[in-house]
Each structure stands twice: as C-alpha cells, then as structure tokens.
Design a protein around this motif. Structure first.
Motif, PDB file in Angstrom:
ATOM      1  N   LYS A  75       0.831  -1.196   0.000  1.00  0.00           N
ATOM      2  CA  LYS A  75       0.000   0.000   0.000  1.00  0.00           C
ATOM      3  C   LYS A  75       0.866   1.247   0.000  1.00  0.00           C
ATOM      4  N   LYS A  76       1.989   1.206   0.724  1.00  0.00           N
ATOM      5  CA  LYS A  76       2.883   2.347   0.760  1.00  0.00           C
ATOM      6  C   LYS A  76       3.534   2.554  -0.608  1.00  0.00           C
ATOM      7  N   LYS A  77       3.839   1.485  -1.317  1.00  0.00           N
ATOM      8  CA  LYS A  77       4.499   1.588  -2.614  1.00  0.00           C
ATOM      9  C   LYS A  77       3.525   1.988  -3.708  1.00  0.00           C
ATOM     10  N   LYS A  78       2.283   1.643  -3.588  1.00  0.00           N
ATOM     11  CA  LYS A  78       1.298   1.992  -4.597  1.00  0.00           C
ATOM     12  C   LYS A  78       1.020   3.480  -4.503  1.00  0.00           C
ATOM     13  N   ARG A  79       0.944   4.099  -5.684  1.00  0.00           N
ATOM     14  CA  ARG A  79       0.675   5.529  -5.733  1.00  0.00           C
ATOM     15  C   ARG A  79      -0.710   5.736  -6.328  1.00  0.00           C
ATOM     16  N   SER A  80      -1.267   6.833  -6.006  1.00  0.00           N
ATOM     17  CA  SER A  80      -2.610   7.107  -6.500  1.00  0.00           C
ATOM     18  C   SER A  80      -2.544   7.429  -8.003  1.00  0.00           C
ATOM     19  N   LEU A  81      -3.694   7.348  -8.639  1.00  0.00           N
ATOM     20  CA  LEU A  81      -3.792   7.640 -10.062  1.00  0.00           C
ATOM     21  C   LEU A  81      -3.391   9.078 -10.340  1.00  0.00           C
ATOM     22  N   PHE A  82      -3.753   9.992  -9.474  1.00  0.00           N
ATOM     23  CA  PHE A  82      -3.420  11.405  -9.661  1.00  0.00           C
ATOM     24  C   PHE A  82      -1.913  11.635  -9.579  1.00  0.00           C
ATOM     25  N   GLU A  83      -1.255  10.909  -8.684  1.00  0.00           N
ATOM     26  CA  GLU A  83       0.201  11.036  -8.581  1.00  0.00           C
ATOM     27  C   GLU A  83       0.868  10.507  -9.843  1.00  0.00           C
ATOM     28  N   LEU A  84       0.359   9.397 -10.343  1.00  0.00           N
ATOM     29  CA  LEU A  84       0.916   8.834 -11.571  1.00  0.00           C
ATOM     30  C   LEU A  84       0.703   9.768 -12.760  1.00  0.00           C
ATOM     31  N   ILE A  85      -0.488  10.359 -12.859  1.00  0.00           N
ATOM     32  CA  ILE A  85      -0.791  11.283 -13.950  1.00  0.00           C
ATOM     33  C   ILE A  85       0.074  12.535 -13.833  1.00  0.00           C
ATOM     34  N   ALA A  86       0.323  12.961 -12.618  1.00  0.00           N
ATOM     35  CA  ALA A  86       1.160  14.145 -12.408  1.00  0.00           C
ATOM     36  C   ALA A  86       2.596  13.898 -12.863  1.00  0.00           C
ATOM     37  N   ASP A  87       3.058  12.653 -12.796  1.00  0.00           N
ATOM     38  CA  ASP A  87       4.427  12.325 -13.193  1.00  0.00           C
ATOM     39  C   ASP A  87       4.584  12.161 -14.706  1.00  0.00           C
ATOM     40  N   VAL A  88       3.500  12.032 -15.434  1.00  0.00           N
ATOM     41  CA  VAL A  88       3.579  11.766 -16.885  1.00  0.00           C
ATOM     42  C   VAL A  88       4.347  12.847 -17.634  1.00  0.00           C
ATOM     43  N   PRO A  89       4.082  14.150 -17.445  1.00  0.00           N
ATOM     44  CA  PRO A  89       4.848  15.153 -18.195  1.00  0.00           C
ATOM     45  C   PRO A  89       6.351  15.063 -17.945  1.00  0.00           C
ATOM     46  N   THR A  90       6.728  14.833 -16.707  1.00  0.00           N
ATOM     47  CA  THR A  90       8.145  14.708 -16.378  1.00  0.00           C
ATOM     48  C   THR A  90       8.751  13.487 -17.061  1.00  0.00           C
ATOM     49  N   LEU A  91       8.043  12.385 -17.019  1.00  0.00           N
ATOM     50  CA  LEU A  91       8.548  11.166 -17.645  1.00  0.00           C
ATOM     51  C   LEU A  91       8.661  11.315 -19.163  1.00  0.00           C
ATOM     52  N   VAL A  92       7.666  11.963 -19.769  1.00  0.00           N
ATOM     53  CA  VAL A  92       7.702  12.173 -21.219  1.00  0.00           C
ATOM     54  C   VAL A  92       8.861  13.093 -21.587  1.00  0.00           C
TER      55      VAL A  92
END
Length: 137
Positions: free
Chosen positions: A10-27
């Motif tokens: 549960k600690k390692k899983k991130r919320s969908l919003f956190e994952l979406i927020a990381d998309v621009p940086t990853l791209v």
C-alpha cells in the motif's frame, strides 16, 4: 518488527493522480534521452563520413598523380620511336581529343536538361486542373 506485506504494498502503490502528475516529467525525460541518443549517433556517423570522405579525397589525389606518371611514361615510351617533343605533342593531342569528346557529350546532356523546370509535370498538373474544371461545369 517487520511490516506486513499488505501495508508495504500500500505504501508503494501511488494514486492515479500522482501517476498522472508524473507523466509530463517522464515524457520530457524520455524525449530528452532520445534527443541525446540521436546527437551521439549522428555525431558518430558524421565523423565516419568525414573520415571516409577525406580518405576518398586522398585516393583521388593519388590517382591523379598516377595518371600524370602514366602520361609521362607514354611520352617516354613514344620517345623511342620519335623525337621527345613530338611524343609529348602526340600525347597532348590525344588528351585534347578525349577532353573534347567528353565536353561535347556533357554539353549535349546539359542541353537536354534545359530548361531546369519540370515541364512534363507542369503540363500534367495543368491537364489535371483543366479536367477538374471541366467536371465542375
């Protein structure tokens, strides 16, 4: 005390919003990495092209010198059957005839390419336009 597996995941899983927020940086990081890889690859290719081109240029210069030596050998060989000055004039005349033939053929090829416009394509486009105009009337 060890943490149970459920709490760890549960600690390692991130919320969908956190994952979406990381998309621009990853791209952005992905694009920057691809651009860097492209730069490295193209620099390597341009270096290879430069070295290859330089070696070919050196080879052409050596071949030109070799042709000079062969022409000198032709003059010296002919000088055994005629005076040296006449042998040199004969070789020069043969070279002049060869150059004139190449120049004439080159001139005719250049003349075939004039005017430097795609006349056949222009005529084809004009016919297409006329056809389209005829269909709309």
């Amino acid at each position: 005390m060890s943490v149970p597996i459920d709490q760890e995941t549960k600690k390692k899983k991130r919320s969908l919003f956190e994952l979406i927020a990381d998309v621009p940086t990853l791209v952005r990081e992905l694009v920057m990495g691809e651009i860097q890889q492209l730069k490295v690859e193209m620099i390597g290719k341009f270096k290879a092209w430069g070295i290859g081109g330089a070696l070919i240029a050196v080879a052409v210069v050596v071949v030109l010198y070799m042709l000079g030596v062969l022409l000198t050998a032709a003059v010296l060989g002919l000088s055994y059957v005629m005076p040296g000055w006449l042998a040199a004039l004969l070789v020069a005349f043969v070279l002049l005839v060869i150059a004139a033939i190449f120049a004439l053929v080159g001139y005719r090829k250049l003349k075939d390419g004039l005017p430097p416009q795609p006349t056949a394509t222009i005529e084809s486009v004009k016919r297409d336009i006329d056809t389209i105009k005829g269909m709309t009337k």
